[in-house]
Design an enzyme around this catalytic site. Structure first.
Site, PDB file in Angstrom:
ATOM      1  N   GLY A  58       0.844  -1.197   0.000  1.00 21.43           N
ATOM      2  CA  GLY A  58       0.000   0.000   0.000  1.00 21.43           C
ATOM      3  C   GLY A  58       0.869   1.232   0.000  1.00 21.43           C
ATOM      4  N   CYS A  85       5.259  -6.220   1.538  1.00 22.40           N
ATOM      5  CA  CYS A  85       5.642  -4.805   1.531  1.00 22.40           C
ATOM      6  C   CYS A  85       4.972  -4.057   2.698  1.00 22.40           C
ATOM      7  CB  CYS A  85       5.332  -4.196   0.164  1.00 22.40           C
ATOM      8  SG  CYS A  85       6.213  -2.661  -0.092  1.00 22.40           S
ATOM      9  N   TYR A  86       4.015  -3.161   2.432  1.00 24.06           N
ATOM     10  CA  TYR A  86       3.332  -2.485   3.551  1.00 24.06           C
ATOM     11  C   TYR A  86       2.776  -3.527   4.524  1.00 24.06           C
ATOM     12  CZ  TYR A  86       0.132   0.577   6.092  1.00 24.06           C
ATOM     13  OH  TYR A  86      -0.517   1.276   7.072  1.00 24.06           O
ATOM     14  N   HIS A 173       7.901  -7.779  -3.895  1.00 23.31           N
ATOM     15  CA  HIS A 173       6.565  -8.135  -4.412  1.00 23.31           C
ATOM     16  C   HIS A 173       6.606  -9.462  -5.159  1.00 23.31           C
ATOM     17  CE1 HIS A 173       4.352  -4.435  -3.463  1.00 23.31           C
ATOM     18  NE2 HIS A 173       5.560  -3.893  -3.505  1.00 23.31           N
ATOM     19  N   GLU A 175       4.179 -11.018  -6.372  1.00 28.24           N
ATOM     20  CA  GLU A 175       3.056 -11.143  -7.310  1.00 28.24           C
ATOM     21  C   GLU A 175       3.365 -10.578  -8.685  1.00 28.24           C
ATOM     22  OE1 GLU A 175       3.382  -9.160  -4.764  1.00 28.24           O
ATOM     23  OE2 GLU A 175       2.277  -7.280  -4.915  1.00 28.24           O
ATOM     24  N   ASP A 231     -18.107 -15.076 -21.986  1.00 28.54           N
ATOM     25  CA  ASP A 231     -18.711 -14.972 -20.646  1.00 28.54           C
ATOM     26  C   ASP A 231     -20.172 -15.439 -20.650  1.00 28.54           C
ATOM     27  OD1 ASP A 231     -16.319 -13.763 -20.202  1.00 28.54           O
ATOM     28  OD2 ASP A 231     -17.106 -11.756 -19.880  1.00 28.54           O
ATOM     29  N   LYS A 377     -11.078 -13.273 -16.141  1.00 27.03           N
ATOM     30  CA  LYS A 377     -11.393 -13.650 -17.530  1.00 27.03           C
ATOM     31  C   LYS A 377     -10.731 -14.975 -17.933  1.00 27.03           C
ATOM     32  CE  LYS A 377     -13.077 -12.319 -21.576  1.00 27.03           C
ATOM     33  NZ  LYS A 377     -14.401 -11.737 -21.779  1.00 27.03           N
TER      34      LYS A 377
END
Ligand code: XMP
Length: 522
Positions: A58, A85-86, A173, A175, A231, A377
Site C-alpha cells: 500500500g 511490503c506495507y 513483491h 506477485e 462470458d 477472464k
C-alpha cells in the site's frame, strides 16, 4: 481435480496497485481467494472461512497518522499470515517491532539472498532470487519471535518469518512478473505453511456454481442474455446444468453489432447451448433511443436500460406459457466486483460505467444472478474449456455490450454504423488472414466525429471521415499495450479501407497504452 471442499484465503487490500495480481497468483496456485478492503466488516471477511490472510502492499507508511491498521481479527484468528511490503511492515509495527523511513527509496529490481534455506517460503528455490522492490520504509527492529530470512544489498530485512506462529513477511513483491520465482514463494506459503490443497479448479468451480444457482433460483426460470462472447456462453451452460429446460437464452440484435455478427453468433450458440437461442430484432428501437445522443455515458445508460426493457417484454411474452420467469443472469466478472467495492468506499475513481454493471434501471422486474462474479477472464475461459466450448468461441475477442455505439464518436446513425461495420470487417479479416487475430487480445476500428478530413480523388478534392485502428495486447484488460502490427499488414488494411469504404479518406493507428488511455475510445 480433487473432491476436497474448497479452501480459501482472504487478501486484505491496503491500496497497492498490485493487489489484484496477488489474487490472480493465489488462484493460479489452485487456491480460492477473495480480496477485501483492509477495513471491510470482519464478519464479511470471516464468512469466507479463510485458512490464512495475505496483507497487500500500500502507499502509506505505517507510522503516518491515520495509516491503515491491522484489524485485530487477523492475529486473533491464529491463522497463518503473509504480509507483502506495507503488509510486512504493518505486521512488524503491530507486533512492536520498528519501521522507519529509509534514507533512499528502494525501487526496481534487486537480488535477494536467502538467509535461511530451511524457511518453508524458499523450499526448492535457489539461494539467490531476482525480486522486485518498491518501498520507502525499512525495518529497524524485528518483533520477538521473528528472524530475517532473506536480505538484499539495500534491505537487510527482505523477508521475515516466525515459523512457530505461521507469520511471514516479504519486503519485495512476489506477485509481479519481475519476481520470476514469486509464484513459487506464494505457492510454498499456501501449501507448506497454510497446508492447503489444489482445490480451486475449473471442475470444482462448475460443481459449486451449479449447486449454488440451483439453490438460489428454486423452481424459477432464468433468462440468459447471450451475446456470442465467452462470458455469456459459459454462464448459459452453467445455468443450463443447474435448471435444465428452465433456461431461456435471448440474443438481442441492437443494430450495434459487427457485420454478419447476428447470424454467426446464433449459428455457433445454437450448436453449443442446451436451449435454443431466441433472437430479438430490436435494431430500430435501440437506434431510435440513441438518436441525437453523443455523450458516451448517456449511450451506455440508454443501451443498458433498453436491453432490460426488451428482456422484460420477452419475459412477459413467455410468461403466458411459462410461469415464474424471474431471474436475469449477468456476466459480471471479479475485476468489476473488486473495482466497484473500492469505488463504493471512496477508493479507485470510476473511469467509465460498463453498461452491464451500472446501466441497469433500478425499477427492473428481474432478480439478478451473477454466476461468474468470482472469476477472472482467463478462469472463465478455463471453465468454458471444461464445459466443452470450442477454441474459437473461447478465444473470441471481447466485444462490449454497447457494441459499435462506443466506437463511434458522435451520433450512432445507421449510415455511420454501416461505414464502421465495413471498415471493421476489413481489419478483422486481414488480421485473421495474417495470423494476427489470435495474437492480440482485442482489435477494432473507431470512427471519429464527422469533422471532415481533406483528401483527393482523381483530380478533385474530396472530404471524408477518419478511421482509427486499434489492436492491443493484454492479459487482464486492466492495463494494455498497443500491438506492434507489421507495417505491411497495416498498410494493406489501410489501402483496402481507403479503396473499399468510399466515405473514409484517412486511416490512423492508435499507439496508446492503457493507462493513461483506455482500450475503447469512449
Ligand atoms: P476499457 O475501454 O475500459 O476496456 O479499457 C476494457 C474492456 O472492457 C470493454 N468495455 C466494455 N464492455 N460494456 C461492456 O460490456 C461497456 O460499456 C464497456 N466499455 C469497455 C472493452 O471492450 C475492453 O475489453
Amino acid at each position: 481435480m480433487t473432491d476436497q471442499p474448497r479452501e480459501a484465503i482472504a487478501i486484505l487490500d491496503f491500496g497497492s496497485q498490485y493487489s489484484q495480481l496477488i489474487a490472480r497468483r493465489v488462484r493460479e496456485a489452485h487456491v480460492y481467494c477473495e480480496m477485501f478492503r483492509w477495513d471491510a466488516p470482519p464478519d464479511r471477511v470471516l464468512a469466507l472461512e479463510p485458512r490464512g490472510f495475505i496483507l497487500s502492499g500500500g502507499p502509506a507508511s505505517v507510522y503516518d497518522p491515520g495509516a491503515p491498521t491491522l484489524p485485530a481479527y487477523v492475529l486473533g484468528s491464529g491463522l497463518p499470515v503473509l504480509g507483502i511490503c506495507y503488509g510486512m511492515q504493518l505486521l512488524i509495527h503491530t507486533l512492536d517491532g520498528r519501521v522507519a523511513p529509509a534514507r533512499e527509496r528502494e525501487y526496481g529490481p534487486a537480488q535477494a539472498e536467502v538467509l535461511d534455506p530451511d524457511c518453508p517460503l524458499f523450499a526448492g528455490l535457489p539461494p539467490a532470487l531476482d525480486v522486485w522492490m518498491s518501498h520507502g520504509d525499512r525495518v529497524e527492529a524485528l518483533p520477538p519471535g521473528f528472524a530475517a530470512v532473506a536480505r538484499t544489498a539495500d534491505a537487510p530485512v527482505a523477508a521475515i518469518a516466525d515459523v512457530s506462529r505461521g507469520l511471514y513477511g516479504l519486503q519485495f513483491h512476489p506477485e509481479v512478473t519481475h519476481t520470476p520465482r514469486g509464484p513459487d514463494i506464494l505457492a510454498n506459503w499456501l501449501h507448506r505453511v497454510c497446508g492447503l490443497h489444489d482445490t480451486w479448479t475449473p471442475g470444482s468451480f462448475v460443481r459449486e456454481a451449479v449447486a449454488r444457482i440451483r439453490a438460489h433460483v428454486g423452481e424459477a426460470h432464468v433468462l440468459c442474455a447471450v451475446s456470442g462472447g465467452v462470458d455469456s456462453a459459459v454462464m448459459a451452460l452453467l445455468v443450463g446444468q443447474a435448471v435444465g429446460d428452465r433456461l431461456v437464452c435471448v440474443f438481442v440484435d441492437h443494430g450495434l453489432l459487427r457485420r454478419d455478427e447476428a447470424q454467426q453468433v446464433l449459428a455457433v450458440l445454437n450448436r453449443h447451448l442446451p436451449a435454443e437461442v431466441m433472437a430479438v430484432d430490436a435494431r430500430e428501437r435501440f437506434l431510435t433511443a440513441l438518436a441525437g445522443v453523443e455523450d458516451p455515458e448517456a449511450k451506455r445508460r440508454i443501451i443498458g436500460e433498453t436491453f432490460v426493457r426488451v428482456f422484460e417484454e420477452e419475459a412477459r411474452r413467455l410468461r403466458t406459457a411459462d410461469a415464474h420467469l424471474a431471474f436475469l443472469a449477468q456476466g459480471t466478472l471479479y475485476p468489476d466486483v473488486i473495482e466497484s467495492d473500492a469505488t463504493e468506499r471512496g477508493g479507485a475513481a470510476v473511469i467509465k460505467h460498463h453498461h452491464n454493471v451500472s446501466g441497469l434501471p433500478p425499477d427492473m422486474s428481474f432478480k439478478l444472478i451473477e454466476p461468474l462474479r468470482s472469476l477472472f477472464k482467463d478462469e472463465v475461459r478455463q471453465v468454458g474449456r471444461v464445459l466443452g466450448l470450442p477454441h474459437k468461441l473461447l478465444w473470441r475477442h471481447p466485444f462490449p455490450g454497447p457494441g459499435l455505439a462506443i466506437r463511434i464518436l458522435g451520433e450512432s446513425t445507421w449510415e455511420r454504423l454501416e461505414t464502421l461495420r465495413k471498415t471493421d470487417a476489413i481489419f478483422l479479416q486481414e488480421l485473421e488472414e495474417a495470423g494476427w487475430y489470435s495474437r492480440v487480445a482485442q482489435a477494432f476500428a473507431v470512427l471519429l466525429p464527422e469533422a471532415r478530413s481533406t483528401g483527393v480523388a482523381g483530380d478533385a478534392h474530396k472530404f471524408g471521415q477518419t478511421i482509427v485502428l486499434r489492436a492491443v495486447e493484454t492479459d487482464d484488460f486492466m492495463t494494455a499495450s498497443p500491438a506492434l502490427l507489421p507495417y505491411e499488414l497495416l498498410t494493406r488494411v489501410s489501402s483496402r479501407i481507403l479503396n473499399e469504404v468510399t466515405d473514409i479518406t484517412r486511416v490512423v493507428y492508435d499507439l496508446s497504452t492503457k493507462p493513461p488511455a483506455t482500450i475503447e475510445w469512449l
